[in-house]
Design a protein around this motif. Structure first.
Motif, mmCIF file in Angstrom:
data_model
loop_
_atom_site.group_PDB
_atom_site.id
_atom_site.type_symbol
_atom_site.label_atom_id
_atom_site.label_comp_id
_atom_site.label_asym_id
_atom_site.label_seq_id
_atom_site.Cartn_x
_atom_site.Cartn_y
_atom_site.Cartn_z
ATOM 1 N N ILE A 257 26.876 190.633 89.970
ATOM 2 C CA ILE A 257 28.106 191.427 89.917
ATOM 3 C C ILE A 257 28.153 192.084 88.537
ATOM 4 N N LEU A 258 28.408 193.399 88.521
ATOM 5 C CA LEU A 258 28.528 194.124 87.255
ATOM 6 C C LEU A 258 30.000 194.401 87.002
ATOM 7 N N ARG A 259 30.486 193.975 85.841
ATOM 8 C CA ARG A 259 31.884 194.254 85.466
ATOM 9 C C ARG A 259 31.885 195.231 84.305
ATOM 10 N N LEU A 260 32.347 196.446 84.566
ATOM 11 C CA LEU A 260 32.299 197.519 83.580
ATOM 12 C C LEU A 260 33.686 197.793 83.025
ATOM 13 N N GLU A 261 33.805 197.757 81.721
ATOM 14 C CA GLU A 261 35.075 198.061 81.041
ATOM 15 C C GLU A 261 36.216 197.192 81.583
ATOM 16 N N ASP A 262 35.847 195.962 81.923
ATOM 17 C CA ASP A 262 36.812 195.032 82.517
ATOM 18 C C ASP A 262 37.219 193.965 81.508
ATOM 19 N N ASP A 263 36.431 193.835 80.444
ATOM 20 C CA ASP A 263 36.646 192.817 79.418
ATOM 21 C C ASP A 263 36.925 193.560 78.109
ATOM 22 N N PRO A 264 37.930 193.138 77.338
ATOM 23 C CA PRO A 264 38.289 193.900 76.132
ATOM 24 C C PRO A 264 37.184 193.965 75.069
ATOM 25 N N VAL A 265 36.269 192.991 75.063
ATOM 26 C CA VAL A 265 35.222 192.967 74.042
ATOM 27 C C VAL A 265 33.877 193.433 74.590
ATOM 28 N N ASN A 266 33.501 192.847 75.722
ATOM 29 C CA ASN A 266 32.187 193.151 76.303
ATOM 30 C C ASN A 266 32.326 194.251 77.343
ATOM 31 N N SER A 267 31.803 195.439 77.018
ATOM 32 C CA SER A 267 32.032 196.582 77.906
ATOM 33 C C SER A 267 31.263 196.459 79.214
ATOM 34 N N LEU A 268 30.223 195.620 79.220
ATOM 35 C CA LEU A 268 29.528 195.321 80.474
ATOM 36 C C LEU A 268 29.250 193.821 80.544
ATOM 37 N N VAL A 269 29.703 193.203 81.620
ATOM 38 C CA VAL A 269 29.408 191.785 81.860
ATOM 39 C C VAL A 269 28.641 191.701 83.168
ATOM 40 N N VAL A 270 27.450 191.079 83.117
ATOM 41 C CA VAL A 270 26.628 190.924 84.321
ATOM 42 C C VAL A 270 26.646 189.454 84.715
ATOM 43 N N GLN A 271 27.174 189.177 85.897
ATOM 44 C CA GLN A 271 27.245 187.799 86.402
ATOM 45 C C GLN A 271 26.184 187.655 87.495
ATOM 46 N N TYR A 272 25.094 186.948 87.167
ATOM 47 C CA TYR A 272 23.978 186.814 88.116
ATOM 48 C C TYR A 272 24.259 185.733 89.151
ATOM 49 N N LYS A 273 23.619 185.888 90.292
ATOM 50 C CA LYS A 273 23.740 184.917 91.387
ATOM 51 C C LYS A 273 23.337 183.520 90.911
ATOM 52 N N SER A 274 22.388 183.478 89.986
ATOM 53 C CA SER A 274 21.873 182.204 89.460
ATOM 54 C C SER A 274 22.904 181.456 88.621
ATOM 55 N N GLY A 275 23.994 182.136 88.263
ATOM 56 C CA GLY A 275 24.996 181.510 87.392
ATOM 57 C C GLY A 275 24.912 182.030 85.968
ATOM 58 N N GLU A 276 23.800 182.684 85.637
ATOM 59 C CA GLU A 276 23.642 183.237 84.292
ATOM 60 C C GLU A 276 24.619 184.405 84.103
ATOM 61 N N VAL A 277 25.198 184.484 82.909
ATOM 62 C CA VAL A 277 26.093 185.604 82.587
ATOM 63 C C VAL A 277 25.570 186.300 81.328
#
Length: 341
Positions: A257-277
């Motif tokens: 899952i890609l979260r774009l401009e959803d977090d005030p600090v991290n402009s892109l957060v990638v949440q992998y199926k494996s649990g890795e972020v």
């Protein structure tokens, strides 16, 4: 090489906070003229940038020394002024939405081709670092098959940003034609086309005027969109987000899952199926609150296209496709039908 001589037509907030400062910061440009129907406004910016002030764009376009113009007027004037500029031999950077109808957009593209001039549409969301990175991750297969998305662009409305406040043209149908969908929604239709690298084939929408008593255009819209490969998702555009601006996009894929401009600090957060972020601090998106301190890259891209004689980063055809989705959303809301593109 002598500097590119540019003019800005329309001296409202977008010119004040984006176009003029970014032209000034480009070493290859000289601002030679500004135009606004409000004479004091034109004079204020002319004095500030040591340029010539005009109140009629026809007179400005008759100046043979001007190479290129930014069209920063109310929406209904985008097409006529752009077409007149091409006929006067100028390159054009036009604000979004590029026009208020498909035929106007087509005529702009045609006029640019016939006069052998560049037309670029100011869709700045393509140049936001998180958006560029997301497109890359999708393109190289890291996210796997894309299933769905949700994107939103909302704030408290143009009265907090427009040069004319609550009296702004943004609220007037004969000048704006479309409200929040034209102001904000078209940013997102363009962004989704860019990130997913696919065209949309179907649109359904509910579009209301519920938050602004002074508006005869939409202020709140929710759309459902489907791409050619079957990716489905929602797009919300609104002037009814009374607190903090929301300009986020979330993309749901097979591997992440890609979260774009959803977090005030991290402009892109990638949440992998494996649990890795994985979190990327890439620098934020331009907001109306950032005081125009960020460079949208739009001006630099436009100037580079002219100087290097290459295709602009956002062609008229791209602007037209992104506009078409908005026009189809309006049609869907009126007819209560799903509209095929």
């Amino acid at each position: 090489m002598s500097k590119l001589k540019v003019a800005v037509i329309g001296c409202g907030s977008i010119a004040k906070n984006r176009h003029l400062p970014e032209y000034v910061n480009n070493k290859d440009v000289e601002i030679v003229a500004v135009c606004d129907i409000v004479a004091e406004r034109a004079k204020e910016f002319a004095d500030l940038y040591k340029a010539t002030a005009y109140t009629r764009y026809e007179e400005l376009l008759a100046n043979p020394s001007i190479d290129a113009v930014s069209v920063c007027t109310p929406n209904y004037l985008h097409a006529p002024i752009s077409i007149a500029a091409f006929q006067a031999g100028k390159h054009v950077l036009c604000e979004k939405p590029m026009a208020t109808s498909r035929s106007d957009a087509e005529n702009m593209i045609k006029a640019a081709q016939e006069n052998d001039k560049k037309l670029m549409i100011a869709h700045n969301q393509r140049f936001v670092p998180s958006h560029q990175k997301a497109r890359q991750l999708i393109e190289n297969g890291e996210v796997g098959k894309i299933y769905s998305f949700r994107t939103t662009f909302g704030h408290g409305g143009p009265e907090g940003w427009s040069a004319d406040g609550a009296e702004s043209w943004f609220f007037k149908k004969e000048q704006a034609f479309i409200g929040a969908m034209g102001d904000l929604g078209v940013h997102k239709t363009d962004l989704l086309r860019f990130i997913l690298d696919e065209e949309f084939v179907e649109v359904g929408a509910f579009i209301e005027t519920s938050a602004k008593s002074n508006a005869d255009v939409d202020d709140t819209a929710v759309c459902v969109l489907k791409t050619e490969s079957g990716i489905i998702g929602t797009l919300a555009a609104s002037w009814s987000y009374v607190s903090k601006e929301d300009n986020s996009t979330i993309i749901y894929g097979e591997n992440a899952i890609l979260r774009l401009e959803d977090d005030p600090v991290n402009s892109l957060v990638v949440q992998y199926k494996s649990g890795e972020v994985v979190k990327y601090e890439l620098g934020g998106i331009q907001t109306n609150d950032s005081g125009g301190q960020t460079n949208t890259q739009v001006i630099d891209q436009f100037v580079n296209a002219i100087i290097q004689d290459v295709e602009p980063a956002v062609l008229g055809e791209e602007g037209m496709k992104s506009l078409q989705i908005v026009l189809s959303a309006l049609e869907s809301s009126e007819t209560k039908q799903i509209v095929s593109l």
